[in-house]
Design a protein around this motif. Structure first.
Motif, PDB file in Angstrom:
ATOM      1  N   THR A  19       0.822  -1.200   0.000  1.00  5.43           N
ATOM      2  CA  THR A  19       0.000   0.000   0.000  1.00  5.43           C
ATOM      3  C   THR A  19       0.857   1.251   0.000  1.00  5.43           C
ATOM      4  N   LEU A  20       0.416   2.253  -0.741  1.00  5.60           N
ATOM      5  CA  LEU A  20       1.156   3.507  -0.800  1.00  5.60           C
ATOM      6  C   LEU A  20       1.043   4.302   0.494  1.00  5.60           C
ATOM      7  N   ALA A  21      -0.022   4.049   1.254  1.00  2.54           N
ATOM      8  CA  ALA A  21      -0.233   4.791   2.496  1.00  2.54           C
ATOM      9  C   ALA A  21       0.428   4.124   3.691  1.00  2.54           C
ATOM     10  N   LEU A  22       1.277   3.116   3.473  1.00  5.36           N
ATOM     11  CA  LEU A  22       1.911   2.419   4.586  1.00  5.36           C
ATOM     12  C   LEU A  22       2.762   3.347   5.453  1.00  5.36           C
ATOM     13  N   PRO A  23       3.558   4.266   4.916  1.00  2.82           N
ATOM     14  CA  PRO A  23       4.306   5.172   5.810  1.00  2.82           C
ATOM     15  C   PRO A  23       3.398   5.997   6.712  1.00  2.82           C
ATOM     16  N   GLN A  24       2.307   6.511   6.166  1.00  4.63           N
ATOM     17  CA  GLN A  24       1.387   7.296   6.988  1.00  4.63           C
ATOM     18  C   GLN A  24       0.717   6.424   8.035  1.00  4.63           C
ATOM     19  N   MET A  25       0.285   5.239   7.655  1.00  5.12           N
ATOM     20  CA  MET A  25      -0.344   4.327   8.612  1.00  5.12           C
ATOM     21  C   MET A  25       0.632   3.922   9.709  1.00  5.12           C
ATOM     22  N   THR A  26       1.878   3.666   9.319  1.00  2.00           N
ATOM     23  CA  THR A  26       2.884   3.278  10.305  1.00  2.00           C
ATOM     24  C   THR A  26       3.125   4.394  11.305  1.00  2.00           C
ATOM     25  N   ALA A  27       3.232   5.614  10.817  1.00  2.00           N
ATOM     26  CA  ALA A  27       3.487   6.746  11.714  1.00  2.00           C
ATOM     27  C   ALA A  27       2.327   6.964  12.677  1.00  2.00           C
ATOM     28  N   ASP A  46       6.446  -6.369  11.035  1.00  2.00           N
ATOM     29  CA  ASP A  46       6.292  -7.352   9.971  1.00  2.00           C
ATOM     30  C   ASP A  46       5.934  -6.682   8.647  1.00  2.00           C
ATOM     31  N   ALA A  47       5.047  -5.689   8.683  1.00  2.00           N
ATOM     32  CA  ALA A  47       4.652  -5.013   7.450  1.00  2.00           C
ATOM     33  C   ALA A  47       5.765  -4.124   6.904  1.00  2.00           C
ATOM     34  N   ASN A  48       6.622  -3.610   7.782  1.00  2.98           N
ATOM     35  CA  ASN A  48       7.709  -2.721   7.367  1.00  2.98           C
ATOM     36  C   ASN A  48       9.059  -3.421   7.377  1.00  2.98           C
ATOM     37  N   GLU A  49       9.056  -4.730   7.190  1.00  9.17           N
ATOM     38  CA  GLU A  49      10.321  -5.471   7.243  1.00  9.17           C
ATOM     39  C   GLU A  49      11.286  -5.012   6.160  1.00  9.17           C
ATOM     40  N   ASP A  50      10.780  -4.731   4.967  1.00 15.68           N
ATOM     41  CA  ASP A  50      11.651  -4.353   3.860  1.00 15.68           C
ATOM     42  C   ASP A  50      11.948  -2.858   3.817  1.00 15.68           C
ATOM     43  N   VAL A  66       7.640 -13.485  26.192  1.00 13.44           N
ATOM     44  CA  VAL A  66       8.203 -13.982  24.933  1.00 13.44           C
ATOM     45  C   VAL A  66       7.920 -13.011  23.800  1.00 13.44           C
ATOM     46  N   LEU A  67       6.701 -12.483  23.762  1.00 11.71           N
ATOM     47  CA  LEU A  67       6.350 -11.527  22.719  1.00 11.71           C
ATOM     48  C   LEU A  67       7.185 -10.257  22.847  1.00 11.71           C
ATOM     49  N   ALA A  68       7.372  -9.777  24.080  1.00 11.60           N
ATOM     50  CA  ALA A  68       8.208  -8.599  24.287  1.00 11.60           C
ATOM     51  C   ALA A  68       9.651  -8.866  23.868  1.00 11.60           C
ATOM     52  N   ALA A  69      10.143 -10.070  24.122  1.00 11.73           N
ATOM     53  CA  ALA A  69      11.510 -10.395  23.719  1.00 11.73           C
ATOM     54  C   ALA A  69      11.657 -10.370  22.204  1.00 11.73           C
ATOM     55  N   GLY A  70      10.668 -10.912  21.480  1.00 13.44           N
ATOM     56  CA  GLY A  70      10.733 -10.899  20.027  1.00 13.44           C
ATOM     57  C   GLY A  70      10.714  -9.489  19.463  1.00 13.44           C
ATOM     58  N   VAL A  71       9.825  -8.638  20.000  1.00 14.62           N
ATOM     59  CA  VAL A  71       9.765  -7.257  19.525  1.00 14.62           C
ATOM     60  C   VAL A  71      11.062  -6.523  19.846  1.00 14.62           C
ATOM     61  N   LEU A  72      11.604  -6.771  21.044  1.00 11.17           N
ATOM     62  CA  LEU A  72      12.841  -6.093  21.445  1.00 11.17           C
ATOM     63  C   LEU A  72      14.013  -6.488  20.555  1.00 11.17           C
ATOM     64  N   VAL A  73      14.072  -7.773  20.176  1.00 11.02           N
ATOM     65  CA  VAL A  73      15.155  -8.225  19.294  1.00 11.02           C
ATOM     66  C   VAL A  73      15.073  -7.537  17.947  1.00 11.02           C
ATOM     67  N   ARG A  74      13.871  -7.462  17.371  1.00 13.74           N
ATOM     68  CA  ARG A  74      13.726  -6.824  16.061  1.00 13.74           C
ATOM     69  C   ARG A  74      14.029  -5.336  16.126  1.00 13.74           C
ATOM     70  N   LEU A  75      13.595  -4.673  17.204  1.00 13.41           N
ATOM     71  CA  LEU A  75      13.885  -3.247  17.327  1.00 13.41           C
ATOM     72  C   LEU A  75      15.378  -2.996  17.492  1.00 13.41           C
ATOM     73  N   ARG A  76      16.045  -3.827  18.272  1.00 13.90           N
ATOM     74  CA  ARG A  76      17.479  -3.637  18.471  1.00 13.90           C
ATOM     75  C   ARG A  76      18.265  -3.921  17.193  1.00 13.90           C
ATOM     76  N   GLU A  77      17.783  -4.879  16.420  1.00 15.04           N
ATOM     77  CA  GLU A  77      18.436  -5.132  15.134  1.00 15.04           C
ATOM     78  C   GLU A  77      18.370  -3.894  14.245  1.00 15.04           C
ATOM     79  N   GLY A  78      17.200  -3.265  14.209  1.00 12.10           N
ATOM     80  CA  GLY A  78      17.072  -2.059  13.398  1.00 12.10           C
ATOM     81  C   GLY A  78      17.908  -0.914  13.921  1.00 12.10           C
ATOM     82  N   VAL A  79      17.944  -0.746  15.248  1.00  9.34           N
ATOM     83  CA  VAL A  79      18.732   0.339  15.826  1.00  9.34           C
ATOM     84  C   VAL A  79      20.220   0.123  15.583  1.00  9.34           C
ATOM     85  N   GLU A  80      20.699  -1.120  15.738  1.00  7.28           N
ATOM     86  CA  GLU A  80      22.118  -1.399  15.516  1.00  7.28           C
ATOM     87  C   GLU A  80      22.504  -1.238  14.045  1.00  7.28           C
TER      88      GLU A  80
END
Length: 1012
Positions: free
Chosen positions: A897-905, A939-943, A984-998
């Motif tokens: 979707t073209l509106a994904l950046p706006q929806m994400t924000a 998940d939607a903004n993986e790429d 467990v869910l918090a750990a998964g989200v934290l891992v993905r966020l830290r990967e992006g930050v690093e």
């Protein structure tokens, strides 16, 4: 001293002694006493009436007393209704002694006409004195009932008298002229202002504060809990909604009265007090309907009511009027492109003009409504903005103020970044309308404004915005305003396909609109018609005579054969199958006239309205999903009745305790949304926030929006979709098996099974598992050592290579492709039309209205519906379901979707808002919903994680810190295992966020400076 303290005794004769004493009396004395008891007593003064009432009169004497009290007047005014010591004693005796003893007889004789005992009694008690006496006695009985429940004693008379007084209270207040009569009695006589004012204030405080409703509701609750009471019918006075309607009708009577002095001031005081009740929008709607939108009324009376209110309450009522006009008359017009739309908008402007004729402050309120950060009718169609602009454009200064404020707000960077897109679209419409009016009335002013730095900065900030929709609005406004000011080559033209399409042309055409203020007769015609949703009286079925065969002149005779019939040539019919209903022992219980399934939408609506028939309700529920889907693409039945059907389904209650009631009801609403997603998605989002529904009904609305979005995106296939297909589009079963064979079951997608109560939770669990499984596998591989030393990995790689070589030999077109452990299946591409639909009709209304609810507590002119929706919305269960719905809609829209950046924000900032994070403290359900929303976002903004870090750098770091705090605050090991799952869910989200930050640390460095 002993003489003073000696015991005294009282001797009472027994019943037998009394009977003997009576028998010893002379016959003449007995006859005289009997004749005196049978003689009807007719009073001549109020004092005699009080004596008769105290002596336990018979029924005929009571009727004569009530007749006398209802006709006895003092200075032309009814004595029983005037405040005074003797009238107060009469009322107290009637309430405390007469009503409990004679209520049954009075109710039985209620049909005797105007002179019936019940009507005479109600007339005598229809005053402030009578109301106070009834409420005081009712409160005393309620205390006795509470003591009875606490001590365990049984007194059947308490619940009986409580029910009688509650019924009396409802009957006394029944009527639209009650408050006007009470006001006349309080202001009548020669009393000075010092004596009259406290009486009037007492009436205002008693009825405007809702004290009567609270007492009636508490009495009804005690009556239902009492074990000795029978089933209690619904008490209208205990319903705040019905009380608000009654209060509105009484205020209308007072406002329209010219005989009572200062009646308008009294009506305004009542309205000001009643605005703090829960259903003040219902109250305002009643006033507008009776004072403005009805023939032979005077709208100036409504303006006079507003003028006597405080300034903040004037603004509150005026904004509610705008909302009612939009919801009842203008929202269905859509973009208002037809001639009928223009006529109705002009009529709505005429209504506002009449209301504001006697209230000059209202024009400033309209200017503020158009330019406020949370104003201009969020989520409503453009019709109401056009009507308001027609009023504001009459004053040049107000028009220029709207234009300047709108333009300044349009180019504000913080506004572009943080405001919901639905809100920005509304303000863009106001800006274009104001520019068009200004060009016609003051063209030099508009030309000078477009030469200032405000205009240049606005266009520059819009074009530099990271979101595609914000840039589109900037280009549309730039081209539209430049087209009416500049000439020739100086006109601004971005040469983009988006601005030349239908939506772009519609936006640019708003500068040419000029609505006139006309009489509001068309709205009166619409208001006098039968409104949708009202239940018509059910007519009895007409019995038609059986059709008779026409007389042809031939006579058919049955000829007998002497040889007998040939049995070989006659084949008898097979015996019919037994009917299950025929097996009933009682033949009178067998039904032969069962209703047939509806085949038209109007029949379906009729069945839904018939709430007293089990068969109609059952047929409507089972038929609705298939019938709505079948009719959606053929004709306009569904389009014309979609809102009416949705209203019936949302408010439908399980009166008969049907099986699968909730599933069938939800499937019916899903069918409506799938049939008309563009309109009904917005309608359901608006209903969730503004409708007067319970928590379970609002939850069902969220479930419908989430599941409909997934079905529209292709993630789910409903079993009703195949059932709704016409036979012309399907093959016969035998032919289908012939052509498809055994692959038929494989090619068909799995149908959507009956919905469990936690349908969205199951989908969320599935998406969470698909999100965490690759990370868990990667973590397990990393814990066992390098991949080169793993025999199982090497063996599996060897087997994969052998299988690939064999498949490439068999089919040379297959290219070799290696899949890593983290690789996901190919994401199915969603058409842009569906993604745009989910973004504009599902996601944007939900987020924009949520932010409006967040600002409701801080805004001084927010409506009570916004405040109540905020209170209900932050219920833990409803808030968790709301966040999961937003996440599912965003995931259904997908990465295409073209509106994904706006929806994400918008969703990211909503999750990090103070209110949401405060609600998540100590509530695992809300915390899990917030974490799942982050899962859907990641998940939607993986790429496009790099773009997310560039656009939302501060938010990404803030989310990481918050999730880390949640992970560290959970201990786990509870009995239910809920904390373990959330951790467990918090750990998964934290891992993905830290990967992006690093990974994008350098990109985030600018936003990390000063973050604490």
């Amino acid at each position: 001293m002993e003489r003073l303290l000696r015991q005294a005794s009282i001797v009472r004769p027994t019943k037998r002694e009394t009977d003997i004493h009576l028998l010893q009396q002379s016959g003449s004395e007995v006859e005289k006493r009997t004749s005196n008891s049978l003689q009807h007593k007719t009073p001549t003064t109020p004092g005699e009436a009080l004596d008769i009432l105290r002596q336990e009169p018979d029924y005929e004497s009571l009727i004569s007393v009530l007749n006398f009290l209802s006709r006895y007047e003092t200075d032309g005014l009814p004595f029983i209704k005037l405040p005074g010591p003797l009238s107060a004693q009469l009322v107290q005796v009637l309430v405390a002694e007469i009503v409990p003893n004679y209520w049954a007889l009075l109710v039985e004789g209620a049909d005797e006409g105007e002179n019936s005992g019940l009507k005479l009694l109600l007339y005598c008690l229809s005053s402030s004195t009578g109301m106070n006496a009834v409420i005081a006695t009712l409160s005393s009985l309620m205390q006795d009932v509470k003591v009875e429940a606490a001590t365990g004693t049984k007194r059947p008379d308490l619940s009986l008298n409580l029910g009688i007084l509650l019924d009396l209270l409802c009957r006394v207040l029944q009527g639209d002229g009650w408050l006007l009569e009470a006001y006349r009695m309080a202001t009548s006589g020669d009393g000075s202002l010092a004596r009259v004012k406290p009486k009037v204030q007492a009436i205002v405080g008693q009825f405007g504060s809702g004290r009567v409703v609270s007492i009636a509701a508490e009495a009804e609750d005690l009556l239902k809990k009492s074990p000795s009471s029978k089933s209690v019918d619904s008490i209208w006075l205990a319903s705040l909604l019905q009380y608000s309607q009654w209060l509105g009708r009484n205020i209308v009577k007072v406002a329209l009265s010219d005989s009572a002095p200062d009646a308008a001031k009294f009506a305004s005081d009542l309205l000001s007090k009643a605005l703090h009740l829960g259903h003040f929008e219902v109250l305002v709607k009643q006033l507008v309907s009776d004072l403005v939108l009805r023939p032979a009324t005077n709208p100036e009376k409504f303006g006079l009511l507003l003028r006597n209110l405080p300034q903040t309450e004037q603004r509150k009522v005026l904004y509610t009027v705008l909302k009612l006009l939009s919801a009842d008359y203008l929202d269905r017009l859509g973009r208002c492109v037809s001639e009928e739309s223009g006529l109705r908008i002009s009529s709505a402007a005429g209504v506002l003009q009449k209301i504001l004729d006697s209230n000059q402050n209202g024009r400033r309120d309209l200017v503020e409504w158009l330019t406020a950060a949370s104003g201009a009718g969020l989520g409503e169609s453009i019709g109401i903005r056009r009507a308001v602009m027609a009023i504001v454009s009459q004053e040049r200064d107000d028009l220029v103020t709207v234009l300047e404020k709108s333009l300044s707000q349009f180019g504000d960077q913080l506004y572009i970044k943080h405001s919901p897109m639905l809100q920005q679209e509304a303000h863009v419409q106001v800006l274009l309308l104001a520019a068009g009016y200004t060009h016609r009335k003051a063209p030099i002013k508009l030309a000078m404004l477009l030469r200032t730095s405000t205009w240049l900065n606005a266009i520059s900030n819009r074009l530099a915005a990271p979101h595609q929709r914000a840039r589109f609005l900037g280009m549309v406004v730039g081209e539209a305003l430049s087209a009416i000011v500049d000439k020739g080559d100086k006109r601004l033209n971005f040469k983009m396909e988006e601005t030349d399409e239908e939506e772009g042309r519609w936006y640019k055409g708003l500068t040419n609109i000029m609505d006139e203020i006309q009489p509001f007769a068309p709205l009166l015609d619409l208001n006098t018609n039968t409104p949708r949703g009202t239940q018509k009286a059910r007519q009895k079925p007409v019995t038609r005579p059986a059709p008779q065969s026409p007389q042809t002149g031939f006579i058919i005779e049955e000829l007998s054969d002497d040889e007998g019939p040939e049995e070989d040539d006659i084949v008898p019919y097979a015996k019919p199958d037994s009917d299950p209903e025929d097996s009933d022992d009682d033949a009178t219980l067998v039904r032969r006239n069962k209703p047939k399934a509806p085949v038209y939408i109007r029949d379906l609506i009729k069945y839904f309205r018939d709430t007293e028939s089990y068969d109609h309700q059952k047929l409507a529920l089972t038929t609705a999903p298939t019938l709505i889907r079948r009719k959606a693409g053929y004709g306009t039945e569904v389009a014309e009745h979609a809102e009416e059907l949705a209203t019936l389904l949302v408010g439908l209650s399980d009166k008969f305790e049907m099986d699968n009631f909730d599933e069938l009801r939800v499937q019916g609403m899903i069918a409506i949304v799938v049939a008309k997603p563009e309109n009904m998605g917005q309608w359901f989002a608006k209903t969730f926030f503004d409708g007067d529904y319970s928590i379970s009904q609002r939850a069902s609305v969220l479930v419908v929006l989430g599941l409909s979005a997934r079905e529209l995106a292709g993630y789910e296939t409903s079993e009703y979709k195949a059932a709704a297909a016409f036979p012309s589009k399907t093959l016969p079963e035998g032919v289908e098996q012939l052509y498809l064979g055994g692959n038929a079951s494989k090619t068909q997608s799995s149908p959507l099974k009956p919905l469990p109560p936690n349908a969205l939770d199951n989908i969320a669990t599935s998406l969470t598992s698909s999100f965490l499984t690759p990370m868990a596998a990667s973590a397990a591989d990393a814990a066992t050592g390098p991949d080169a030393l793993k025999l199982s990995t090497f063996t599996s790689r060897l087997n994969n290579e052998e299988q690939h070589e064999n498949s490439s030999i068999a089919n040379p077109k297959i290219k070799y492709k290696t899949h890593s452990a983290k690789a996901k299946p190919r994401i199915r591409t969603i058409p842009n039309t569906t993604a745009h639909l989910l973004a504009t009709s599902f996601f944007a209304p939900l987020t924009a209205r949520f932010q409006a609810a967040l600002h409701a507590s801080t805004s001084s002119f927010s409506s009570s519906s916004s405040r109540s929706s905020r209170t209900i919305l932050f219920h833990p269960y409803l808030l968790a379901l709301y966040l999961k719905t937003l996440a599912l809609v965003l995931h259904a829209a997908g990465p295409s979707t073209l509106a994904l950046p706006q929806m994400t924000a918008e969703l990211w900032r909503l999750l990090l808002s103070t209110s949401v994070r405060a609600a998540a403290v100590g509530d695992l359900a809300v915390t899990q919903a917030v974490l799942f929303a982050f899962v859907a976002l990641l998940d939607a903004n993986e790429d496009r994680m790099r773009d997310v870090c560039a656009e939302l750098g501060r938010e990404v770091v803030e989310a990481q810190e918050w999730v880390a705090g949640v992970f560290g605050g959970l201990r786990g090991g509870d009995e239910t295992g809920e904390e373990d799952r959330v951790k467990v869910l918090a750990a998964g989200v934290l891992v993905r966020l830290r990967e992006g930050v690093e990974k994008y640390r350098l990109l985030l460095m600018g936003d990390l400076i000063g973050f604490g």
